[in-house]
Design a protein around this motif. Structure first.
Motif, mmCIF file in Angstrom:
data_model
loop_
_atom_site.group_PDB
_atom_site.id
_atom_site.type_symbol
_atom_site.label_atom_id
_atom_site.label_comp_id
_atom_site.label_asym_id
_atom_site.label_seq_id
_atom_site.Cartn_x
_atom_site.Cartn_y
_atom_site.Cartn_z
ATOM 1 N N ARG A 23 30.762 36.657 8.414
ATOM 2 C CA ARG A 23 29.977 35.428 8.254
ATOM 3 C C ARG A 23 30.885 34.206 8.133
ATOM 4 O O ARG A 23 30.566 33.144 8.680
ATOM 5 C CB ARG A 23 29.065 35.546 7.033
ATOM 6 C CG ARG A 23 27.935 36.541 7.216
ATOM 7 C CD ARG A 23 26.935 36.475 6.082
ATOM 8 N NE ARG A 23 25.867 37.450 6.270
ATOM 9 C CZ ARG A 23 24.800 37.573 5.495
ATOM 10 N NH1 ARG A 23 24.658 36.742 4.454
ATOM 11 N NH2 ARG A 23 23.883 38.475 5.728
ATOM 12 N N ASN A 27 30.667 31.062 10.629
ATOM 13 C CA ASN A 27 30.420 29.712 10.121
ATOM 14 C C ASN A 27 31.493 28.741 10.598
ATOM 15 O O ASN A 27 31.199 27.594 10.973
ATOM 16 C CB ASN A 27 30.366 29.733 8.596
ATOM 17 C CG ASN A 27 29.147 30.469 8.059
ATOM 18 O OD1 ASN A 27 28.165 30.674 8.765
ATOM 19 N ND2 ASN A 27 29.220 30.881 6.804
ATOM 20 N N ASP A 259 23.393 32.870 6.505
ATOM 21 C CA ASP A 259 24.803 32.562 6.768
ATOM 22 C C ASP A 259 25.648 32.579 5.490
ATOM 23 O O ASP A 259 26.880 32.451 5.566
ATOM 24 C CB ASP A 259 24.936 31.181 7.419
ATOM 25 C CG ASP A 259 24.264 31.116 8.780
ATOM 26 O OD1 ASP A 259 24.231 32.155 9.466
ATOM 27 O OD2 ASP A 259 23.763 30.037 9.142
#
Length: 383
Positions: A23, A27, A259
């Motif tokens: 993640r 991101n 997220d």
């Protein structure tokens, strides 16, 4: 137990900090692509991560660029090869000797300031040491905190002239649209980003009109980086908390809940069934005292409770917290059923504020795709 590669989550001592590396990578890639499409450079803020391993994921190269919020961070990252770095808190004169030591190690460490008094101290330091200390003038984007008003030509020029006359290196201007954190409507966030841009360009224009250098026009916050539509006149954008995400930023709309890469692993240690409480071993010492979501439309208590794989239980939050006890309960008014979570059950709690929660811990337990510990990454605290 001490975590090693391949350790199962069930075997970890709790409470502890978990990090989903996939993640974080996603991101960062999303932010880089967005800013590249707007034609500006990206300067990641390392104040949330406070970890060399996370910094390597965030930065385009080991030498930077980056921004930090403490001189301890600057020392830590520069020891690992960071060279292009800004200390993003207004400089106190008594910290200039420490700044000089970091710069003597080979790092191009810049400072920020917003007053003639600070400029006088920096100029005196530059004249005395012969070090052309790089400086950015902090400009107030929205009345949130520090900075010179963007239209205050007298103050901007006076500061700039004093720095240049004293032998400092006037690099440009730096702004932070902190009031964007109080918003959630995409149009309002886009307007905040545009106001930040206009303030930055206005201040830069005043300096340049007086013949002063202003090569860097630096803006940034996670919300405005996410919602900016036009960055004409800006040279770089700074953002940091987006790397991990948190419930507050999800409430703003700057990240999606799925997220969020950071969570606190906790263990169920008791029940108060008549009250609808589940007790866990993660209190505010593990989660932090941050209650920023209480000011948003959806109050997330001290964090959202998920199963050991990171899937949230419907309406289950840490409703209250003592030092080492978290009180897990259904959100007020919820019609969901309280899950049956026996003593010993492992839970993951999504944080309100990634920076504050991270600061309670000394390391990240980094998860692989199968939910096992792939690595343990140290992090630092202190100033």
């Amino acid at each position: 137990m001490a975590a090693t590669q391949g350790t199962e989550v069930e075997a970890l001592d709790t409470p502890c900090l978990l990090l989903d590396e996939a993640r974080v990578r996603a991101n960062v890639a999303r932010m880089r692509a967005r800013l590249a499409s707007l034609g500006v450079a990206f300067r990641p803020h390392l104040k949330t991560a406070k970890s060399r391993e996370v910094a390597r994921l965030a930065m385009g190269a080991p030498a930077g660029p980056a921004i930090v919020s403490t001189l301890r961070e600057a020392e830590y990252f520069c020891e690992a090869g960071l060279r292009d770095v800004i200390y993003g808190v207004g400089i106190a004169p008594d910290k200039l000797a420490r700044v000089a030591r970091i710069r003597a190690s080979g790092a191009d460490l810049a400072v920020i300031l917003d007053s003639s008094e600070q400029a006088e101290a920096v100029a005196a330091h530059a004249a005395r040491s012969g070090d052309r200390l790089p400086v950015l003038i902090e400009v107030d984007a929205d009345g949130h905190r520090s900075g010179v008003a963007p239209e205050d030509a007298d103050a901007l020029v006076a500061i700039g002239r004093r720095l240049v006359a004293g032998g400092a290196d006037l690099r440009g201007v730096l702004l932070h649209a902190g009031d964007s954190y109080a918003l959630s409507d995409p149009e309002a966030l886009a307007a905040a980003a545009e106001a930040e841009r206009v303030a930055a360009v206005t201040a830069a224009g005043i300096l340049r009109a007086d013949g002063l250098p202003c090569p860097v026009v630096s803006v940034g916050s996670t919300p405005t980086a996410r919602f900016a539509r036009n960055l004409t006149g800006v040279t770089e954008v700074r953002a940091g908390v987006f790397m991990f995400g948190d419930l507050f930023q999800a409430g703003v709309g700057a990240v999606e809940p799925e997220d969020i890469a950071l969570s606190v692993l906790a263990t169920v240690i008791g029940h108060q069934r008549a009250k609808g409480w589940i007790i866990v071993d993660a209190g505010w010492m593990a989660l932090s005292r941050d209650r920023g979501t209480a000011r948003q439309g959806l109050d997330q208590g001290y964090g959202v409770v998920c199963d050991r794989d990171g899937t949230p239980y419907p309406d289950l939050i840490v409703a209250d917290a003592n030092q080492e006890h978290g009180i897990v309960a259904l959100r007020r008014g919820s019609t969901a059923a309280l899950p049956d979570l026996p003593i010993g059950t492992r839970l993951r709690i999504l944080p309100n504020h990634a920076c504050a929660t991270g600061a309670q811990h000394g390391s990240y337990h980094v998860l692989d795709g199968a939910g096992r510990v792939a690595a343990v990454w140290p992090r630092i605290n202190g100033w």
